[in-house]
Design a protein around this motif. Structure first.
Motif, PDB file in Angstrom:
ATOM      1  N   LEU A   8       0.831  -1.197   0.000  1.00  0.00           N
ATOM      2  CA  LEU A   8       0.000   0.000   0.000  1.00  0.00           C
ATOM      3  C   LEU A   8       0.870   1.254   0.000  1.00  0.00           C
ATOM      4  CD1 LEU A   8      -2.828   1.223   0.156  1.00  0.00           C
ATOM      5  CD2 LEU A   8      -2.641   1.120   2.651  1.00  0.00           C
ATOM      6  N   ARG A   9       1.959   1.202   0.765  1.00  0.00           N
ATOM      7  CA  ARG A   9       2.865   2.353   0.775  1.00  0.00           C
ATOM      8  C   ARG A   9       3.469   2.590  -0.607  1.00  0.00           C
ATOM      9  NH1 ARG A   9       7.092   1.491   5.299  1.00  0.00           N
ATOM     10  NH2 ARG A   9       6.792  -0.678   4.723  1.00  0.00           N
ATOM     11  N   LEU A  10       3.823   1.509  -1.293  1.00  0.00           N
ATOM     12  CA  LEU A  10       4.359   1.637  -2.656  1.00  0.00           C
ATOM     13  C   LEU A  10       3.345   2.270  -3.599  1.00  0.00           C
ATOM     14  CD1 LEU A  10       6.335  -1.677  -3.268  1.00  0.00           C
ATOM     15  CD2 LEU A  10       7.250   0.607  -3.061  1.00  0.00           C
ATOM     16  N   LEU A  11       2.098   1.844  -3.518  1.00  0.00           N
ATOM     17  CA  LEU A  11       1.050   2.383  -4.400  1.00  0.00           C
ATOM     18  C   LEU A  11       0.826   3.879  -4.132  1.00  0.00           C
ATOM     19  CD1 LEU A  11      -1.578  -0.478  -4.450  1.00  0.00           C
ATOM     20  CD2 LEU A  11      -0.128   0.298  -6.327  1.00  0.00           C
ATOM     21  N   VAL A  12       0.757   4.278  -2.842  1.00  0.00           N
ATOM     22  CA  VAL A  12       0.542   5.687  -2.514  1.00  0.00           C
ATOM     23  C   VAL A  12       1.751   6.516  -2.982  1.00  0.00           C
ATOM     24  CG1 VAL A  12       0.287   7.311  -0.600  1.00  0.00           C
ATOM     25  CG2 VAL A  12      -1.026   5.206  -0.603  1.00  0.00           C
ATOM     26  N   GLY A  13       2.942   6.002  -2.769  1.00  0.00           N
ATOM     27  CA  GLY A  13       4.139   6.719  -3.221  1.00  0.00           C
ATOM     28  C   GLY A  13       4.150   6.889  -4.742  1.00  0.00           C
ATOM     29  N   ALA A  14       3.769   5.845  -5.487  1.00  0.00           N
ATOM     30  CA  ALA A  14       3.725   5.927  -6.949  1.00  0.00           C
ATOM     31  C   ALA A  14       2.675   6.928  -7.408  1.00  0.00           C
ATOM     32  CB  ALA A  14       3.451   4.552  -7.540  1.00  0.00           C
ATOM     33  N   ALA A  15       1.512   6.967  -6.707  1.00  0.00           N
ATOM     34  CA  ALA A  15       0.453   7.906  -7.078  1.00  0.00           C
ATOM     35  C   ALA A  15       0.904   9.348  -6.846  1.00  0.00           C
ATOM     36  CB  ALA A  15      -0.810   7.596  -6.283  1.00  0.00           C
TER      37      ALA A  15
END
Length: 198
Positions: A8-15
């Protein structure tokens, strides 16, 4: 507070990164051609440097196997060696009046600003008759008005634009009779030609 799962942290960072890049897109689009051009220029310069380095290494290797011969090609021209006499005369401090600066050199008989001095006799030569004295010339009124005898070439060039053809001819005749400095004569003659062509 409990830490969110790694995915989830990876997805938020990518967004967030995508959002920041979207905001910077107008500036990036403007700068992109310059970035591409500088990258290509850098690559080409590095390529040329590498080629030159390879050529230098090749030359060094070939010279060690096949040493160069000392020969003058047919198309090469070289200056004649300078005679020892002229080297000695220039080492003695005498001014040389031959060569590419002869136009601006002071001759043996004329000092600065045309003051006369006696020529030095050369060793081993008979005394020559003294040169005939130049006729005394009186400066024309325009020469007195301009203080012509103290003018440099650049100062004269700036002032002759406003003179009449008669004044220019008077200055030319005075210069020819008094000092006969080639640059001054050429400047005055060219100005007379341009003024009469109008």
């Amino acid at each position: 507070m409990a830490q969110a799962p790694y995915g989830l942290r990876l997805l938020v960072g990518a967004a967030i990164t995508a959002l920041e890049e979207t905001r910077r897109l107008p500036q990036t689009i403007v700068m992109y051609p310059m970035t591409v051009a500088s990258t290509i220029a850098q690559f080409l310069m590095k390529f040329q440097q590498d080629l030159a380095g390879l050529a230098i290494k090749g030359d060094a290797a070939l010279e060690s196997v096949f040493p160069p011969r000392d020969e003058n090609p047919e198309w090469a021209t070289f200056d004649d060696p300078v005679p020892a006499e002229s080297q000695r005369s220039s080492a003695n401090g005498e001014r040389q009046t031959e060569g590419r600066f002869a136009l601006y050199s002071v001759t043996d008989t004329a000092g600065p600003r045309g003051s006369e001095r006696t020529p030095k006799p050369k060793p081993g030569t008979a005394k020559a008759a003294p040169p005939p004295p130049k006729p005394s010339t009186t400066p024309p009124p325009i020469a007195v008005e301009l203080d012509y005898e103290s003018l440099t070439l650049a100062q004269l060039r700036a002032r002759i634009q406003s003179l009449s053809v008669a004044d220019l001819r008077a200055l030319l005749a005075f210069e020819d009779a008094a000092k006969a400095r080639a640059p001054f004569l050429t400047l005055l003659a060219n100005r007379i030609t341009r003024a009469t062509a109008k």
